[in-house]
Design an enzyme around this catalytic site. Structure first.
Site, PDB file in Angstrom:
ATOM      1  N   SER A  42      -7.708  -6.226   7.373  1.00 59.74           N
ATOM      2  CA  SER A  42      -7.354  -6.308   5.951  1.00 59.74           C
ATOM      3  C   SER A  42      -5.901  -6.709   5.805  1.00 59.74           C
ATOM      4  O   SER A  42      -5.053  -6.348   6.645  1.00 59.74           O
ATOM      5  CB  SER A  42      -7.559  -4.928   5.324  1.00 59.74           C
ATOM      6  OG  SER A  42      -6.951  -4.863   4.065  1.00 59.74           O
ATOM      7  N   TYR A  63      -6.179   4.576   5.578  1.00 58.45           N
ATOM      8  CA  TYR A  63      -7.102   3.436   5.672  1.00 58.45           C
ATOM      9  C   TYR A  63      -6.431   2.267   6.401  1.00 58.45           C
ATOM     10  O   TYR A  63      -6.986   1.688   7.345  1.00 58.45           O
ATOM     11  CB  TYR A  63      -7.544   3.011   4.260  1.00 58.45           C
ATOM     12  CG  TYR A  63      -8.156   1.640   4.213  1.00 58.45           C
ATOM     13  CD1 TYR A  63      -9.429   1.403   4.716  1.00 58.45           C
ATOM     14  CD2 TYR A  63      -7.440   0.562   3.676  1.00 58.45           C
ATOM     15  CE1 TYR A  63      -9.972   0.126   4.689  1.00 58.45           C
ATOM     16  CE2 TYR A  63      -7.980  -0.713   3.645  1.00 58.45           C
ATOM     17  CZ  TYR A  63      -9.247  -0.926   4.151  1.00 58.45           C
ATOM     18  OH  TYR A  63      -9.776  -2.189   4.142  1.00 58.45           O
ATOM     19  N   LYS A 122      -7.115   0.285  10.209  1.00 61.97           N
ATOM     20  CA  LYS A 122      -7.252  -1.159  10.453  1.00 61.97           C
ATOM     21  C   LYS A 122      -6.260  -1.618  11.517  1.00 61.97           C
ATOM     22  O   LYS A 122      -6.590  -2.382  12.420  1.00 61.97           O
ATOM     23  CB  LYS A 122      -7.067  -1.942   9.146  1.00 61.97           C
ATOM     24  CG  LYS A 122      -8.187  -1.716   8.128  1.00 61.97           C
ATOM     25  CD  LYS A 122      -9.543  -2.181   8.679  1.00 61.97           C
ATOM     26  CE  LYS A 122     -10.707  -1.803   7.816  1.00 61.97           C
ATOM     27  NZ  LYS A 122     -12.023  -2.111   8.404  1.00 61.97           N
TER      28      LYS A 122
END
Ligand code: UD1
Length: 337
Positions: free
Chosen positions: A125, A149, A153
């Site tokens: 991302s 989050y 990643k």
């Protein structure tokens, strides 16, 4: 043709990628635990592609089930989508994110290695760039995750980089998605967030269709063209094609890569709202609200590396993204039902 395992296969981006892979001639095996998606996606895929999708229900952190899956199927490469993706939720439940996102990737890679399958495409991302020092964002821009989050990643990318460095037989492709929006042109599959949408376009879609009274615009004092946040919105079908291009490269060429998948174009919140109102013929009332914690002013990709490495570029413009999102939203006002 090669068989591709899609994890998290009934999710938003994965279901569109499933169609792109099938139309490019790949065999696809999908797995999902339906923790954030609907089994009805499988019916819609069957309708769209004319054949029954090959699918098994499982959780990728379940290594016994994953080993059994690899024993039953010949798998040439994996596209690993299965992950949690809500930033706010990740700050409230960090362990769930580390367990599912980092633990899930670890489980997938362990089982792949044990079965001699060493090609993987990973959903990363643009969040890994944090607040970028300059725009457009190139892949060598500094990395700075600002929430659990984003950390998961970054850890996923690190895991794959280390794996490629340790064993040249591993071929890994990390795809840094910018802001995926839109839906398949049929209006039969699209994004179906549970509860209140966190992201802009699904929220705007629900306002346009009458499920919510207005959009709250988070901040009107950002240093941008009109004071609202700027992002690089990319049509989910372009993104899906980017996965096909990434897989083709992994099947043809040794080595590992990390690329941005974006259009290179930034649009403000108000530009999105206006484009959506035009595409839908509906009003999208807005109210200005304070900035959302953790937000940044602007974020858009330099998409050149993906063009060079993958021979891929995004084709659809914002008007088309809104038109396709609206078709999906108006035909399925309550999502998959
Ligand atoms: C968000 C995540 C990012 C994730 C991405 C996935 C945050 C802080 N970041 O990014 O980590 O990778 O989604 O797509 O959650 N906006 C409004 N009103 C709304 C919703 C959004 O004004 O109701 C604005 C935001 O302030 C922002 C823009 O719309 O300027 C886009 O927001 P969003 O769709 O949530 O995407 P990101 O913030 O880029």
């Amino acid at each position: 043709m090669p068989t591709i395992l899609l994890t998290g296969a009934t999710g938003y981006i994965a279901s569109h990628t499933w169609l792109s892979l099938l139309s490019s001639g790949f065999e696809v095996l999908g797995v999902d635990d339906f923790s954030n998606s609907s089994p009805l996606v499988l019916d819609r895929l069957r309708e769209l592609c004319g054949t029954r999708p090959v699918f098994e229900r499982l959780d990728v952190t379940d290594r016994v089930a994953m080993h059994a899956l690899f024993a039953r199927h010949r798998i040439d490469a994996v596209v690993h989508f299965a992950a949690f993706k809500a930033v706010g939720d990740s700050t409230a439940r960090p362990l769930a994110y580390y367990r599912n996102n980092v633990g899930g990737l670890l489980s997938v890679c362990d089982v792949m290695q044990a079965n001699g399958c060493k090609r993987i495409v990973f959903s990363s991302s643009a969040t890994v760039y944090g607040d970028p020092p300059s725009l457009p964002i190139r892949e060598d821009s500094p990395l700075a995750a600002t929430n659990p989050y984003g950390q998961t990643k970054l850890m996923g990318e690190t895991m794959l980089r280390d794996l490629g460095a340790a064993d040249a037989a591993w071929q890994t492709g990390c795809l840094r998605y910018f802001n995926p929006v839109g839906a398949h042109e049929s209006g039969r599959i699209g994004e179906d967030p549970r509860g209140t949408p966190n992201n802009l376009m699904p929220f705007v879609a629900q306002v346009a269709v009458g499920r919510r009274p207005h959009l709250s615009v988070f901040g009107r004092d950002w240093p941008t063209i009109d004071g609202t946040g700027v992002r690089d919105y990319i049509h989910v079908c372009d993104l899906a094609d980017g996965h096909v291009a990434a897989l083709r490269r992994l099947l043809d060429t040794a080595g590992c890569f990390t690329v941005n998948l974006g259009t290179g174009q930034g649009n403000s919140v108000l530009e999105v709202v206006n484009a959506y109102a035009r595409a839908s013929g509906r009003e999208v009332p807005v109210q200005f609200a304070p900035r959302r914690p953790g937000d940044i002013a602007a974020c858009y990709a330099d998409p050149l590396l993906a063009q060079q490495l993958l021979c891929w570029r995004a084709k659809h413009d914002l008007a088309r993204m809104c038109a396709d999102s609206w078709r999906w939203q108006s035909l399925n006002p309550e999502g998959f039902q």
